[in-house]
Design a protein around this motif. Structure first.
Motif, PDB file in Angstrom:
ATOM      1  N   LYS A   3       1.159  -0.883   0.421  1.00 23.51           N
ATOM      2  CA  LYS A   3      -0.134  -0.335   0.113  1.00 23.51           C
ATOM      3  C   LYS A   3       0.797   1.127  -0.090  1.00 23.51           C
ATOM      4  O   LYS A   3       0.808   1.870  -0.856  1.00 23.51           O
ATOM      5  CB  LYS A   3      -0.847  -0.412   1.044  1.00 23.51           C
ATOM      6  CG  LYS A   3      -1.660  -0.686   0.985  1.00 23.51           C
ATOM      7  CD  LYS A   3      -3.109  -0.848   2.659  1.00 23.51           C
ATOM      8  CE  LYS A   3      -4.090  -1.960   2.764  1.00 23.51           C
ATOM      9  NZ  LYS A   3      -4.909  -1.631   3.403  1.00 23.51           N
ATOM     10  N   ILE A  10       2.716   1.907  -3.152  1.00 19.52           N
ATOM     11  CA  ILE A  10       1.242   2.050  -4.355  1.00 19.52           C
ATOM     12  C   ILE A  10       1.479   3.540  -4.601  1.00 19.52           C
ATOM     13  O   ILE A  10       1.419   4.532  -5.130  1.00 19.52           O
ATOM     14  CB  ILE A  10       0.692   1.338  -4.885  1.00 19.52           C
ATOM     15  CG1 ILE A  10       0.423   0.146  -4.591  1.00 19.52           C
ATOM     16  CG2 ILE A  10      -1.208   2.172  -5.044  1.00 19.52           C
ATOM     17  CD1 ILE A  10       0.863   0.081  -6.457  1.00 19.52           C
ATOM     18  N   ARG A  11       1.273   3.781  -2.860  1.00 19.94           N
ATOM     19  CA  ARG A  11       1.611   5.660  -2.656  1.00 19.94           C
ATOM     20  C   ARG A  11       1.636   6.618  -2.979  1.00 19.94           C
ATOM     21  O   ARG A  11       1.667   7.540  -3.029  1.00 19.94           O
ATOM     22  CB  ARG A  11       0.427   5.136  -1.062  1.00 19.94           C
ATOM     23  CG  ARG A  11      -0.951   5.059  -0.719  1.00 19.94           C
ATOM     24  CD  ARG A  11      -1.191   5.653   0.739  1.00 19.94           C
ATOM     25  NE  ARG A  11      -2.508   4.690   0.765  1.00 19.94           N
ATOM     26  CZ  ARG A  11      -2.940   3.745   1.697  1.00 19.94           C
ATOM     27  NH1 ARG A  11      -2.179   2.958   2.121  1.00 19.94           N
ATOM     28  NH2 ARG A  11      -4.457   3.906   2.222  1.00 19.94           N
ATOM     29  N   TRP A  47       0.178   7.381  -8.788  1.00 14.69           N
ATOM     30  CA  TRP A  47      -0.952   6.862  -7.601  1.00 14.69           C
ATOM     31  C   TRP A  47      -1.874   7.829  -7.690  1.00 14.69           C
ATOM     32  O   TRP A  47      -3.583   6.989  -7.467  1.00 14.69           O
ATOM     33  CB  TRP A  47      -0.366   8.010  -6.404  1.00 14.69           C
ATOM     34  CG  TRP A  47      -1.497   7.440  -4.911  1.00 14.69           C
ATOM     35  CD1 TRP A  47      -1.695   8.167  -4.327  1.00 14.69           C
ATOM     36  CD2 TRP A  47      -1.582   6.609  -4.701  1.00 14.69           C
ATOM     37  NE1 TRP A  47      -2.861   8.202  -3.716  1.00 14.69           N
ATOM     38  CE2 TRP A  47      -2.900   6.954  -3.615  1.00 14.69           C
ATOM     39  CE3 TRP A  47      -2.460   5.176  -4.875  1.00 14.69           C
ATOM     40  CZ2 TRP A  47      -3.801   5.813  -3.086  1.00 14.69           C
ATOM     41  CZ3 TRP A  47      -2.963   4.298  -4.844  1.00 14.69           C
ATOM     42  CH2 TRP A  47      -4.457   4.690  -3.798  1.00 14.69           C
ATOM     43  N   ARG A  78      -5.395   5.668  -8.238  1.00 11.80           N
ATOM     44  CA  ARG A  78      -6.518   5.631  -7.461  1.00 11.80           C
ATOM     45  C   ARG A  78      -7.881   5.779  -6.995  1.00 11.80           C
ATOM     46  O   ARG A  78      -8.620   5.158  -7.789  1.00 11.80           O
ATOM     47  CB  ARG A  78      -6.102   6.985  -6.234  1.00 11.80           C
ATOM     48  CG  ARG A  78      -7.098   7.134  -5.071  1.00 11.80           C
ATOM     49  CD  ARG A  78      -6.678   8.259  -3.934  1.00 11.80           C
ATOM     50  NE  ARG A  78      -6.930   9.596  -4.880  1.00 11.80           N
ATOM     51  CZ  ARG A  78      -6.272  10.607  -4.665  1.00 11.80           C
ATOM     52  NH1 ARG A  78      -5.559  10.638  -3.132  1.00 11.80           N
ATOM     53  NH2 ARG A  78      -6.102  11.582  -4.873  1.00 11.80           N
ATOM     54  N   THR A  99     -10.775  -1.916  -3.299  1.00 15.33           N
ATOM     55  CA  THR A  99      -9.534  -1.485  -2.526  1.00 15.33           C
ATOM     56  C   THR A  99      -8.162  -1.845  -3.049  1.00 15.33           C
ATOM     57  O   THR A  99      -8.142  -2.543  -4.208  1.00 15.33           O
ATOM     58  CB  THR A  99      -9.888  -2.392  -1.283  1.00 15.33           C
ATOM     59  OG1 THR A  99      -9.426  -3.624  -1.740  1.00 15.33           O
ATOM     60  CG2 THR A  99     -11.502  -2.282  -0.242  1.00 15.33           C
ATOM     61  N   ILE A 100      -6.934  -1.455  -2.533  1.00 14.58           N
ATOM     62  CA  ILE A 100      -6.103  -1.532  -3.399  1.00 14.58           C
ATOM     63  C   ILE A 100      -5.131  -2.842  -3.031  1.00 14.58           C
ATOM     64  O   ILE A 100      -4.696  -3.971  -3.888  1.00 14.58           O
ATOM     65  CB  ILE A 100      -5.200  -1.000  -2.245  1.00 14.58           C
ATOM     66  CG1 ILE A 100      -5.041   0.997  -2.879  1.00 14.58           C
ATOM     67  CG2 ILE A 100      -3.392  -1.151  -2.197  1.00 14.58           C
ATOM     68  CD1 ILE A 100      -4.078   1.670  -1.815  1.00 14.58           C
ATOM     69  N   SER A 108      -7.302  -4.980  -5.459  1.00 13.24           N
ATOM     70  CA  SER A 108      -6.528  -4.427  -7.385  1.00 13.24           C
ATOM     71  C   SER A 108      -4.949  -4.949  -6.334  1.00 13.24           C
ATOM     72  O   SER A 108      -4.068  -4.470  -7.729  1.00 13.24           O
ATOM     73  CB  SER A 108      -6.686  -3.864  -7.319  1.00 13.24           C
ATOM     74  OG  SER A 108      -6.215  -2.467  -6.600  1.00 13.24           O
ATOM     75  N   ARG A 109      -3.867  -5.261  -6.112  1.00 12.34           N
ATOM     76  CA  ARG A 109      -2.835  -5.681  -5.825  1.00 12.34           C
ATOM     77  C   ARG A 109      -2.389  -6.831  -7.356  1.00 12.34           C
ATOM     78  O   ARG A 109      -1.223  -5.962  -7.977  1.00 12.34           O
ATOM     79  CB  ARG A 109      -2.351  -6.473  -4.784  1.00 12.34           C
ATOM     80  CG  ARG A 109      -0.897  -6.511  -4.216  1.00 12.34           C
ATOM     81  CD  ARG A 109      -0.896  -7.033  -3.357  1.00 12.34           C
ATOM     82  NE  ARG A 109       0.655  -7.767  -2.838  1.00 12.34           N
ATOM     83  CZ  ARG A 109       1.277  -7.774  -1.763  1.00 12.34           C
ATOM     84  NH1 ARG A 109       0.922  -7.168  -0.317  1.00 12.34           N
ATOM     85  NH2 ARG A 109       2.794  -7.610  -1.542  1.00 12.34           N
TER      86      ARG A 109
END
Length: 240
Positions: free
Chosen positions: A4, A7-8, A13, A17, A26-27, A30-31
């Motif tokens: 997380k 990704i951020r 990002w 998002r 959610t993150i 979708s990982r």
């Protein structure tokens, strides 16, 4: 939490998002999708740098394997899309292609390669490579008239020309690496080492090709971890 946070910190990002938010994901959900997207974009960045800089193919078997990797990653991405009930083409157009064209992702790669080439030109390996190939008439189709009597001057000339091409390429590697309007600087190099115009033209050609080969080689080195990561994703971990 590590994924997380990674990704951020990603340069895209905001787009990521927005993409997953619009689809109610959610993150964590979708990982797998985002991981595959990043790998596919990485291969496209590699291909873009190589093609736009007109680099030679150094390892044809690896280039062929890259095509297979991209095809298989496409299959993995299609599977992820089916699992999440989203459109494959939307992922390609809204995430993969924009990510592949994002300078915030490609520029650090280029800067890393430039740094590697800065070190290369000062190395013993550079001298060995130049001395081995500079008079390879089968490779060049011509010979340097005064090289046998002026080897050190010619090597120093090639070294400066290599550095000159690197400096020319640095602002925009996507330009043709053979194009330059800095003829005055080139003439100063020629006069510094007392190289005849005809031999200097041949030397420029050699330096440019040495640069392209070195750039292509180090580009492959930088992207090798991505290849290994893709192979693990596609085929699973390789046991010792």
């Amino acid at each position: 939490m590590e994924f997380k946070e990674e990704i951020r910190r990603h340069p895209m990002w905001r787009e990521i998002r927005e993409f997953i938010g619009k689809r109610g994901m959610t993150i964590d959900e979708s990982r797998g999708l985002l991981y595959t997207v990043a790998m596919m974009a990485g291969f496209l960045i590699y291909r873009s740098i190589k093609e736009e800089a007109k680099l030679p193919v150094i390892r044809p078997e690896e280039e062929k394997a890259d095509e297979s990797r991209m095809e298989k990653l496409g299959g993995v991405l299609e599977y992820e899309c089916r699992q999440l009930h989203i459109e494959f083409q939307e992922v390609i157009s809204e995430l993969v292609f924009p990510m592949a064209g994002n300078k915030a992702l490609s520029e650090p790669i280029l800067q890393k390669i430039y740094g590697m080439l800065d070190s290369l030109v000062l190395s013993d390996g550079f001298r060995e490579g130049v001395e081995k190939q500079i008079e390879n008439t089968e490779l060049w189709g011509d010979s340097l008239t005064y090289y046998a009597d002026r080897k050190e001057d010619y090597f120093e000339g090639v070294k400066e020309l290599f550095a000159f091409v690197l400096a020319t390429a640095r602002p925009n590697v996507t330009k043709d690496l053979g194009e330059t309007n800095r003829e005055k600087e080139l003439e100063e190099i020629r006069k510094k080492y007392g190289i005849e115009p005809d031999d200097f033209w041949k030397l420029r050609r050699r330096a440019l090709e040495f640069f392209k080969i070195a750039f292509a080689t180090h580009l492959g080195i930088v992207f090798q971890p991505l290849r290994e990561e893709a192979d693990e994703k596609i085929y699973g971990p390789i046991s010792d």
